[in-house]
Design a protein around this motif. Structure first.
Motif, PDB file in Angstrom:
ATOM      1  N   PRO A   1      -6.153  22.227  -4.023  1.00 41.15           N
ATOM      2  CA  PRO A   1      -7.515  22.625  -4.386  1.00 41.15           C
ATOM      3  C   PRO A   1      -7.537  24.045  -4.936  1.00 41.15           C
ATOM      4  O   PRO A   1      -6.791  24.908  -4.483  1.00 41.15           O
ATOM      5  CB  PRO A   1      -8.271  22.535  -3.064  1.00 41.15           C
ATOM      6  N   GLU A   2      -8.383  24.277  -5.932  1.00 41.72           N
ATOM      7  CA  GLU A   2      -8.518  25.616  -6.491  1.00 41.72           C
ATOM      8  C   GLU A   2      -9.341  26.518  -5.571  1.00 41.72           C
ATOM      9  O   GLU A   2      -9.152  27.725  -5.571  1.00 41.72           O
ATOM     10  CB  GLU A   2      -9.167  25.553  -7.876  1.00 41.72           C
ATOM     11  N   LYS A   3     -10.229  25.934  -4.804  1.00 40.82           N
ATOM     12  CA  LYS A   3     -11.076  26.727  -3.906  1.00 40.82           C
ATOM     13  C   LYS A   3     -10.345  26.996  -2.599  1.00 40.82           C
ATOM     14  O   LYS A   3      -9.477  26.235  -2.184  1.00 40.82           O
ATOM     15  CB  LYS A   3     -12.377  25.997  -3.626  1.00 40.82           C
ATOM     16  N   ARG A   4     -10.750  28.084  -1.951  1.00 44.86           N
ATOM     17  CA  ARG A   4     -10.151  28.405  -0.670  1.00 44.86           C
ATOM     18  C   ARG A   4     -10.827  27.620   0.447  1.00 44.86           C
ATOM     19  O   ARG A   4     -11.948  27.122   0.289  1.00 44.86           O
ATOM     20  CB  ARG A   4     -10.203  29.905  -0.432  1.00 44.86           C
ATOM     21  N   ILE A   5     -10.137  27.521   1.573  1.00 48.17           N
ATOM     22  CA  ILE A   5     -10.588  26.707   2.697  1.00 48.17           C
ATOM     23  C   ILE A   5     -10.849  27.624   3.889  1.00 48.17           C
ATOM     24  O   ILE A   5     -10.016  28.473   4.208  1.00 48.17           O
ATOM     25  CB  ILE A   5      -9.519  25.648   3.025  1.00 48.17           C
ATOM     26  N   PRO A   6     -11.984  27.468   4.557  1.00 45.19           N
ATOM     27  CA  PRO A   6     -12.312  28.376   5.655  1.00 45.19           C
ATOM     28  C   PRO A   6     -11.422  28.196   6.885  1.00 45.19           C
ATOM     29  O   PRO A   6     -10.956  27.094   7.177  1.00 45.19           O
ATOM     30  CB  PRO A   6     -13.764  28.032   5.982  1.00 45.19           C
TER      31      PRO A   6
ATOM     32  N   TRP B   1      -9.536  32.758   5.549  1.00 43.58           N
ATOM     33  CA  TRP B   1      -9.434  31.791   4.447  1.00 43.58           C
ATOM     34  C   TRP B   1      -7.992  31.358   4.218  1.00 43.58           C
ATOM     35  O   TRP B   1      -7.069  32.168   4.286  1.00 43.58           O
ATOM     36  CB  TRP B   1      -9.948  32.401   3.136  1.00 43.58           C
ATOM     37  N   VAL B   2      -7.816  30.089   3.896  1.00 44.06           N
ATOM     38  CA  VAL B   2      -6.552  29.578   3.360  1.00 44.06           C
ATOM     39  C   VAL B   2      -6.744  29.508   1.859  1.00 44.06           C
ATOM     40  O   VAL B   2      -7.711  28.910   1.375  1.00 44.06           O
ATOM     41  CB  VAL B   2      -6.199  28.199   3.949  1.00 44.06           C
ATOM     42  N   GLU B   3      -5.848  30.142   1.132  1.00 44.24           N
ATOM     43  CA  GLU B   3      -5.913  30.176  -0.327  1.00 44.24           C
ATOM     44  C   GLU B   3      -4.647  29.533  -0.892  1.00 44.24           C
ATOM     45  O   GLU B   3      -3.618  29.495  -0.238  1.00 44.24           O
ATOM     46  CB  GLU B   3      -6.001  31.637  -0.798  1.00 44.24           C
TER      47      GLU B   3
END
Length: 139
Positions: free
Chosen positions: A75-80, A52-54
């Motif tokens: 973005p507040e959400k993490r990215i795979p 994950w990229v956070e």
């Protein structure tokens, strides 16, 4: 003597485990944008498992309804991350809408280097970074 040997073995085992845990620490990347405004930057954290990229953050300029504005956001959400490839689009709020923020992050990570593209926009407000190319490193 057996007790001392057992204590040394346990100590060695604990050191091996703790060394492995340290090797699995999160990695903070920071870098620059090559085709944006001078001084545009990106940063993010790669999770300890590398999946994950956070905390992806863009610090730079974008155009909003004809005006140039500086902003620090992401973005507040993490990215795979799969097989070293970063790929994600985050819409906030999730159900979209005309004033939803849209973050698109693509890239690749190889060891201590990463590179890719980023775009952030709000269609209804005519705000857009357009497609930016970034590169980043970690220690």
């Amino acid at each position: 003597m057996k007790k001392l040997l057992l204590t040394l073995q346990i100590t060695a085992f604990v050191l091996l485990i703790s060394t492995g845990v340290c090797a699995q620490a999160k990695k903070k990347f920071s870098g620059v944008v090559s085709n944006g405004m001078k001084g545009d930057k990106v940063s993010f954290v790669l999770s300890a498992d590398g999946k994950w990229v956070e905390e992806f953050t863009f610090n730079g300029y974008w155009r909003c309804d004809g005006s140039l504005e500086q902003i620090t956001i992401g973005p507040e959400k993490r990215i795979p991350v799969k097989n070293g490839k970063i790929s994600g689009t985050v819409v906030d709020p999730e159900n979209g809408g005309t004033t939803a923020w849209r973050f698109d992050v693509q890239g690749s990570i190889a060891g201590k280097k990463a590179s890719g593209t980023f775009r952030m926009n709000i269609n209804a407000l005519k705000c857009d970074t357009y497609l930016l190319k970034w590169s980043a490193t970690t220690k």
